[in-house]
Design a protein around this motif. Structure first.
Motif: not given
Length: 76
Positions: A22-23, A58-70
């Motif tokens: 996603m990122l 924005s959507v892809f970077l947002g979810f990519g950041s979420l999964f990176l944090l997880l």
């Protein structure tokens, strides 16, 4: 009746792969947005294309950041 534990709809093993995927997609769409802005003249620009491209990035970077944090253990 005992309550069910909360579990992720996505397997935990997929978090790193989803983060990278996603990122990567988000960065490619962001790059295409910047290239579009730099190469098109003011008269040829389309507001709807700019908003759509920005929203997708924005959507892809947002979810990519979420999964990176997880994936790194920061549970948000």
């Amino acid at each position: 009746m005992a309550p069910k534990p909360i579990s992720s709809p996505v397997p935990v093993a997929w978090y790193p792969s989803l983060a990278v995927l996603m990122l990567s997609i988000g960065l490619v769409v962001t790059a295409s947005f910047f290239i579009y802005e730099a190469t098109s003249s003011r008269r040829n620009r389309s507001l709807s294309k700019e908003i759509t491209t920005g929203a997708v990035a924005s959507v892809f970077l947002g979810f990519g950041s979420l999964f990176l944090l997880l994936a790194t253990g920061v549970y948000v």
